[in-house]
Design an enzyme around this catalytic site. Structure first.
Site, PDB file in Angstrom:
ATOM      1  CE  LYS A  73      -3.959   2.024   2.475  1.00  0.00           C
ATOM      2  NZ  LYS A  73      -4.859   1.894   3.638  1.00  0.00           N
ATOM      3  CB  SER A 148      -8.166   3.729   2.551  1.00  0.00           C
ATOM      4  OG  SER A 148      -7.321   3.150   3.521  1.00  0.00           O
ATOM      5  CB  SER A 172      -8.447   1.010   5.596  1.00  0.00           C
ATOM      6  OG  SER A 172      -9.130   2.233   5.490  1.00  0.00           O
TER       7      SER A 172
END
Lengths: 482, 95
Positions: A73, A148, A172
């Site tokens: 990420k 996210s 997330s």
């Protein structure tokens, strides 16, 4: 079966039996990225060329994971490779050091294939708030992948990386895992070092895993868990081998199902799927009882107060001086601060900074922030009460399946309400895992969540594994519908 | 929960953000809506409860007082929009 469809533990078995080579693994994933990235748009930065070189350098690394690809990420600092947080503010930021989890990934000989898209600064549940691109859900390209960590979930679901790291502040990791039909694990607060994770809400943030199945979650958690002097909130505990916890047996396990998570806010098809999960656990010998966790609404409100308050403080560091975007339009220092921030942050980030500044400002601190910190105690106590009776708590991961791209972007409150099932877990700092449990009538994945006591990752991993091994949902594959 | 225009401009100033005229209205609306929802914390049964600032027990964490190698200054400065002689550069603040 293609190589990119295999889990990491399957890849390791085949490597061990010399049925495949590391070069073949690399080539299979590279082809897959070339084929699918144009549709899915999961990456902010692709480093597969560097990966090729790295694999040669790491050829003699004795670790069993040497040469296994991974996706990261884009809020986890990677030395020498851009870390953008999907923000204009950090568009050209190259971290001068590795996050502790990256040091561990590198030591294990894994090779990063690149940095994955996300909502800007991890604020959002759809990855639509990325400054760079909108990632698509591999099951249906018109739907969001969740967020996210949407790029991480979509890349794993699409078979572009075998597994990925994400971060979870209010769901997330778990929510996008659920939307993309994969397994997402948020460890206990403090189990994994946050050093080098760009801070959103420091008391809630935690790095975790997005994988194709539960065994891979345990394998990857083995790599990233552990105490770190550089993170003063990291827990000093003895190392565990989480793969040893996977017993495929839940006889005698006590599961509580809070009735508050089956109300009006939860989609009917999701409810039906969760009821089947409960039935399955009963068949497998677990005891399942209805319980009460009467803090759901308070917890969600508390989450947005605390997360935004901490974000407004954490994001104060972006001032256009030491790193990050600097405005061209200034005459004095104050202009640099204000204009750099106003031009560098996106709408959702500004919205949360404003809310956070408001609840911390004089006159409102007691009414919101202080109350929220007290509610936090209430939430912790409610969980503790339930964990006196149950080993794990089971809920849906999300109130619904993945929604259409663009459908909620103008309604922030509705987007926030979708986090109902996941945020209380962060508020109490507990471990949670999302596991696929079927598809709805439109063919979109549904996930359920298991929540454990602090540091009881072994318990939830075994419970998740047992369910997974006795069902076939992990065999569903995305179809890239248009 | 009513939020006035003056209030939102004050908050934006505290947060070092400029808001355009049309943004003021949007953020005001969103802030009101979110605060109305968040107000539920004022109805929670929290009388007598302590505040929890973090989930792990509060304690001081010390490390050994040892000299260790720090990050390289030149590498750190590479991300700076402007640097000179090993330092971050900003506009003049004292006349």
């Amino acid at each position: 079966m293609e190589i990119y469809e295999l889990t990491v533990h399957e890849l390791l078995e085949k490597l061990d039996k010399k049925e495949i080579t590391k070069e073949e693994i690399l080539a299979s994933y590279q082809n897959r990225i070339n084929e699918k990235e144009k549709d899915v748009q999961a990456f902010v930065t692709i480093t597969e060329q560097e990966a090729k070189e790295e694999i040669k350098q790491k050829a003699n690394n004795p670790s069993k994971l040497a040469g296994i690809p991974i996706g990261i990420k884009d809020n986890i600092c990677t030395k020498g490779v851009k870390t953008t947080c999907a923000s204009k503010m950090l568009e050209n930021f190259v971290a001068p050091y590795d996050a502790t989890v990256m040091e561990k990934i590198n030591e294990a000989g894994m090779v990063s294939f690149g940095k994955l898209n996300m909502d800007e600064f991890a604020m959002g549940g759809s990855t639509e708030h990325s400054y760079f691109k909108k990632t698509k859900n591999p099951w249906n390209l018109n739907k969001v992948p969740g967020g996210s960590s949407g790029g991480s979930a979509a890349a794993v679901a699409a078979g572009m990386v075998p597994w990925a790291l994400g971060s979870d502040t209010g769901g997330s990791i778990r929510q996008p895992a659920s939307f993309c039909g994969i397994v997402g694990l948020k460890p206990t607060y403090g189990l994994v070092s946050r050093f080098g994770l760009v801070a959103f809400a420091s008391s809630l943030d935690q790095i975790g895993t997005l994988t194709k199945d539960v065994k891979d979650s345990a394998l990857l958690l083995n790599v990233i868990a552990g105490h770190d002097e550089k993170d003063s909130t990291s827990a000093d505990r003895e190392k565990e081998d989480y793969t040893k916890a996977l017993k495929n047996d839940v006889k005698g396990l006590k599961i509580g199902v809070p009735k508050e998570y089956f109300g009006d806010g939860i989609n009917t098809e999701v409810k039906e799927a969760i009821e089947k999960v409960i039935e399955k656990y009963r068949q497998l010998g677990a005891t399942v009882e209805e319980c009460s966790l009467d803090v759901a609404d308070y917890a969600l409100a508390t989450y947005y107060i605390i997360a935004c308050a901490e974000a407004s403080s954490n994001l104060g560091r972006f001032d256009g001086i030491r790193y990050g975007y600097r405005t061209k339009n200034y005459e004095n220092l104050k202009d640099i601060y204000r204009n750099s921030r106003s031009e560098g942050f996106g709408a959702e980030v500004k919205r949360r900074i404003i809310l956070g500044t408001y609840v911390l400002s004089s006159g409102y601190y007691d009414a919101y922030y202080k109350k929220a910190q007290q509610v936090r105690t209430l939430v912790k106590n409610e969980y503790a009460k339930n964990f006196a009776k149950y080993d794990v708590i089971l809920t849906p991961t999300a109130s619904n399946v993945a929604f259409d791209i663009g459908s909620k972007i103008n309604d922030p409150l509705e987007m926030y309400l979708a986090d109902l099932c996941t945020v209380p877990v962060n508020i109490a700092g507990l471990p949670g895992i999302s596991v696929p449990c079927g598809l709805n009538s439109e063919g979109m994945p549904i996930g359920f969540q298991l929540i454990g006591k602090p540091f009881a990752e072994s318990t939830i991993l075994n419970a998740a594994y047992t369910y997974e091994q006795n069902t076939d949902f992990r065999k569903n594959k995305p179809e890239f519908k248009n | 929960m009513q939020v006035s225009k003056e209030e939102i401009l004050h908050i934006a100033k505290l947060a070092n953000l400029n808001l355009k005229e049309e943004e003021v209205d949007t953020y005001m609306g969103h802030l009101e809506e979110i605060l109305n929802f968040a107000n539920i914390v004022n109805k929670a049964p929290i009388d007598g409860l302590e505040e929890t600032i973090g989930v792990n027990e509060a304690y001081n964490v010390f490390r050994k007082d040892e000299i260790i190698e720090s990050l390289n200054r030149d590498e750190l400065l590479q991300n700076a929009p402007e640097a000179q002689e090993g330092m971050f550069k900003i506009p003049k603040v004292i006349n």
